[in-house]
Scaffold this motif. Structure first.
Motif, PDB file in Angstrom:
ATOM      1  N   VAL A   1       8.988 101.084  22.570  1.00 42.29           N
ATOM      2  CA  VAL A   1       9.724 102.193  23.213  1.00 42.29           C
ATOM      3  C   VAL A   1      10.798 102.388  22.848  1.00 42.29           C
ATOM      4  CG1 VAL A   1      10.102  99.558  24.622  1.00 42.29           C
ATOM      5  CG2 VAL A   1      10.945 102.225  25.271  1.00 42.29           C
ATOM      6  N   SER A   2      11.181 103.455  23.276  1.00 40.79           N
ATOM      7  CA  SER A   2      12.939 103.908  22.529  1.00 40.79           C
ATOM      8  C   SER A   2      14.172 103.968  23.747  1.00 40.79           C
ATOM      9  CB  SER A   2      13.142 105.042  21.946  1.00 40.79           C
ATOM     10  OG  SER A   2      12.078 105.314  20.845  1.00 40.79           O
ATOM     11  N   PHE A   3      15.167 103.722  22.910  1.00 37.67           N
ATOM     12  CA  PHE A   3      16.143 103.501  24.522  1.00 37.67           C
ATOM     13  C   PHE A   3      17.547 103.629  23.437  1.00 37.67           C
ATOM     14  CE2 PHE A   3      14.834  99.336  23.152  1.00 37.67           C
ATOM     15  CZ  PHE A   3      16.255  99.169  23.077  1.00 37.67           C
ATOM     16  N   THR A   4      18.572 103.811  24.174  1.00 39.46           N
ATOM     17  CA  THR A   4      20.129 103.625  23.454  1.00 39.46           C
ATOM     18  C   THR A   4      20.303 102.966  24.000  1.00 39.46           C
ATOM     19  OG1 THR A   4      21.203 104.766  25.583  1.00 39.46           O
ATOM     20  CG2 THR A   4      20.093 106.378  23.848  1.00 39.46           C
ATOM     21  N   VAL A   5      21.987 101.799  23.343  1.00 40.19           N
ATOM     22  CA  VAL A   5      22.420 100.727  23.424  1.00 40.19           C
ATOM     23  C   VAL A   5      23.553 101.571  24.102  1.00 40.19           C
ATOM     24  CG1 VAL A   5      23.832  98.676  22.736  1.00 40.19           C
ATOM     25  CG2 VAL A   5      21.223  99.281  22.421  1.00 40.19           C
ATOM     26  N   GLY A   6      24.234 100.739  24.842  1.00 41.53           N
ATOM     27  CA  GLY A   6      25.822 100.824  24.833  1.00 41.53           C
ATOM     28  C   GLY A   6      26.011 102.414  25.718  1.00 41.53           C
ATOM     29  N   ARG A   7      27.304 103.274  25.463  1.00 42.91           N
ATOM     30  CA  ARG A   7      27.213 104.996  26.158  1.00 42.91           C
ATOM     31  C   ARG A   7      26.332 105.706  25.436  1.00 42.91           C
ATOM     32  NH1 ARG A   7      33.598 104.878  24.843  1.00 42.91           N
ATOM     33  NH2 ARG A   7      32.647 103.164  22.694  1.00 42.91           N
ATOM     34  N   ALA A   8      25.727 106.117  25.816  1.00 46.84           N
ATOM     35  CA  ALA A   8      24.291 107.527  25.216  1.00 46.84           C
ATOM     36  C   ALA A   8      25.132 108.787  24.889  1.00 46.84           C
ATOM     37  CB  ALA A   8      23.135 107.196  25.776  1.00 46.84           C
ATOM     38  N   ARG A   9      24.727 109.023  24.219  1.00 46.28           N
ATOM     39  CA  ARG A   9      24.901 110.456  23.567  1.00 46.28           C
ATOM     40  C   ARG A   9      23.867 111.352  23.725  1.00 46.28           C
ATOM     41  NH1 ARG A   9      25.514 110.670  17.331  1.00 46.28           N
ATOM     42  NH2 ARG A   9      22.980 110.873  17.587  1.00 46.28           N
ATOM     43  N   PRO A  10      24.174 112.145  24.810  1.00 44.23           N
ATOM     44  CA  PRO A  10      22.950 113.518  25.318  1.00 44.23           C
ATOM     45  C   PRO A  10      21.687 113.976  24.869  1.00 44.23           C
ATOM     46  CG  PRO A  10      25.331 113.726  25.812  1.00 44.23           C
ATOM     47  CD  PRO A  10      25.654 113.114  24.966  1.00 44.23           C
TER      48      PRO A  10
ATOM     49  N   ARG B   1      23.530  94.416  14.141  1.00 48.93           N
ATOM     50  CA  ARG B   1      24.324  93.805  15.314  1.00 48.93           C
ATOM     51  C   ARG B   1      24.277  94.964  16.034  1.00 48.93           C
ATOM     52  NH1 ARG B   1      24.385  89.013  17.011  1.00 48.93           N
ATOM     53  NH2 ARG B   1      24.932  86.907  15.157  1.00 48.93           N
ATOM     54  N   LEU B   2      23.332  95.188  17.040  1.00 49.19           N
ATOM     55  CA  LEU B   2      23.474  96.459  18.092  1.00 49.19           C
ATOM     56  C   LEU B   2      24.364  96.830  18.442  1.00 49.19           C
ATOM     57  CD1 LEU B   2      20.458  95.885  20.180  1.00 49.19           C
ATOM     58  CD2 LEU B   2      20.059  97.861  18.202  1.00 49.19           C
ATOM     59  N   ARG B   3      25.720  98.334  17.725  1.00 52.72           N
ATOM     60  CA  ARG B   3      26.488  98.578  18.185  1.00 52.72           C
ATOM     61  C   ARG B   3      26.651 100.032  19.243  1.00 52.72           C
ATOM     62  NH1 ARG B   3      27.163 100.463  11.589  1.00 52.72           N
ATOM     63  NH2 ARG B   3      27.103  98.293  11.091  1.00 52.72           N
ATOM     64  N   ASP B   4      27.402  99.672  19.988  1.00 56.28           N
ATOM     65  CA  ASP B   4      27.589 100.754  21.334  1.00 56.28           C
ATOM     66  C   ASP B   4      27.245 102.259  20.842  1.00 56.28           C
ATOM     67  OD1 ASP B   4      28.686 101.992  23.769  1.00 56.28           O
ATOM     68  OD2 ASP B   4      30.008 102.628  22.984  1.00 56.28           O
ATOM     69  N   GLY B   5      25.958 102.951  21.204  1.00 54.43           N
ATOM     70  CA  GLY B   5      25.645 104.309  21.059  1.00 54.43           C
ATOM     71  C   GLY B   5      24.569 104.241  19.999  1.00 54.43           C
ATOM     72  N   ASP B   6      23.805 102.909  19.624  1.00 61.36           N
ATOM     73  CA  ASP B   6      22.977 102.711  19.220  1.00 61.36           C
ATOM     74  C   ASP B   6      21.542 103.399  19.583  1.00 61.36           C
ATOM     75  OD1 ASP B   6      23.924 102.151  16.327  1.00 61.36           O
ATOM     76  OD2 ASP B   6      23.383  99.915  17.199  1.00 61.36           O
ATOM     77  N   LEU B   7      20.091 104.065  18.633  1.00 56.82           N
ATOM     78  CA  LEU B   7      19.313 104.471  19.343  1.00 56.82           C
ATOM     79  C   LEU B   7      18.545 103.170  18.968  1.00 56.82           C
ATOM     80  CD1 LEU B   7      16.950 106.204  20.558  1.00 56.82           C
ATOM     81  CD2 LEU B   7      17.569 107.471  18.774  1.00 56.82           C
TER      82      LEU B   7
END
Length: 255
Positions: A114-123, A90-96
């Motif tokens: 395609v790639s993307f982040t989930v939740g709060r993204a790290r720069p 299960r995807l977690r906050d900040g996963d790529l």
């Protein structure tokens, strides 16, 4: 053997590519904290099933793999570069997350990622994703009649290396058409002016992959499919199916 596609065939491949884009978009929109990778696979599968299309991934069994691939999506999270098998994670906050999907429509194949982040993204993750996309754009821009495969490879690799990222050795794009993998191979690094000349009717899957640490090493996980970074750093992957035409590159997996 490389098959040059007719304009009619490229139009048919566009329909397969459109389904790839729709499946990836639907899966990305469904992704969120707490959503499992299996759920994302079901979303993509519903798009293909609803259009009466098949999957070139599901049941794919190359000689090096211990078992056929069991899903329509490759779902690779964080340090997984490519070929991740969707499971109950299960995807977690900040996963790529990198999603790779294919479709078969009327005998023709499309392939995209395609790639993307989930939740709060790290720069640093946003930069990694943006670089993979920039490298893909550079590769597409080089996919013109009169250039060679090496020009695409050089364009992709130059962007990745300039950003300080690693490029997983041995992985890259490929020809595509009636089968998912056709000639020629399309490396993610190379020398300009080398390789197969690009001609009207060639269709290529161009797919940059970048590793955050700058290292190129990787290994295959115990499942026999998932490719992970050797040092545990994060990775990003972007891909389009692109037709080479006299009028310029035509992206077949765009929405």
């Amino acid at each position: 053997m490389m098959e040059l596609k007719t304009d009619v065939s490229m139009d048919a491949m566009r329909e397969a590519g459109r389904l790839v884009a729709q499946a990836l978009t639907a899966a990305r929109e469904a992704a969120g904290v707490g959503v499992s990778l299996l759920e994302l696979d079901r979303v993509a599968r519903a798009v293909l099933d609803g259009a009466g299309a098949g999957s070139p991934f599901l049941g794919y069994h190359p000689s090096w793999a211990p078992m056929p691939f069991p899903a329509v999506l490759c779902a690779s999270v964080n340090d997984a570069i490519v070929h991740g098998i969707p499971d109950g994670y299960r995807l977690r906050d900040g996963d790529l997350v990198s999603l790779d999907c294919g479709a078969v429509r009327q005998g023709w194949v499309g392939d995209g990622a395609v790639s993307f982040t989930v939740g709060r993204a790290r720069p640093e993750d946003l930069r990694l994703v943006a670089t993979a996309e920039e490298a893909l754009e550079a590769g597409i821009a080089a996919a013109v009649v009169g250039n060679r495969v090496g020009d695409i490879a050089h364009a992709v690799g130059r962007v990745c290396r300039a950003a300080g990222y690693g490029v997983p050795d041995g992985f890259g794009g490929h020809g595509i058409g009636r089968r998912m993998h056709e000639d020629p191979g399309v490396p993610n690094e190379g020398r300009p002016g080398r390789g197969v000349p690009l001609r009207h009717g060639m269709v290529l899957a161009i797919e940059p992959m970048v590793i955050a640490s700058g290292a190129d090493g990787h290994y295959t996980a115990r499942d026999g499919w998932t490719v992970r970074t050797i040092d545990g750093s994060r990775a990003s992957h972007a891909e389009h199916t692109v037709a080479i035409t006299d009028a310029g590159p035509r992206i077949l997996t765009a929405l």
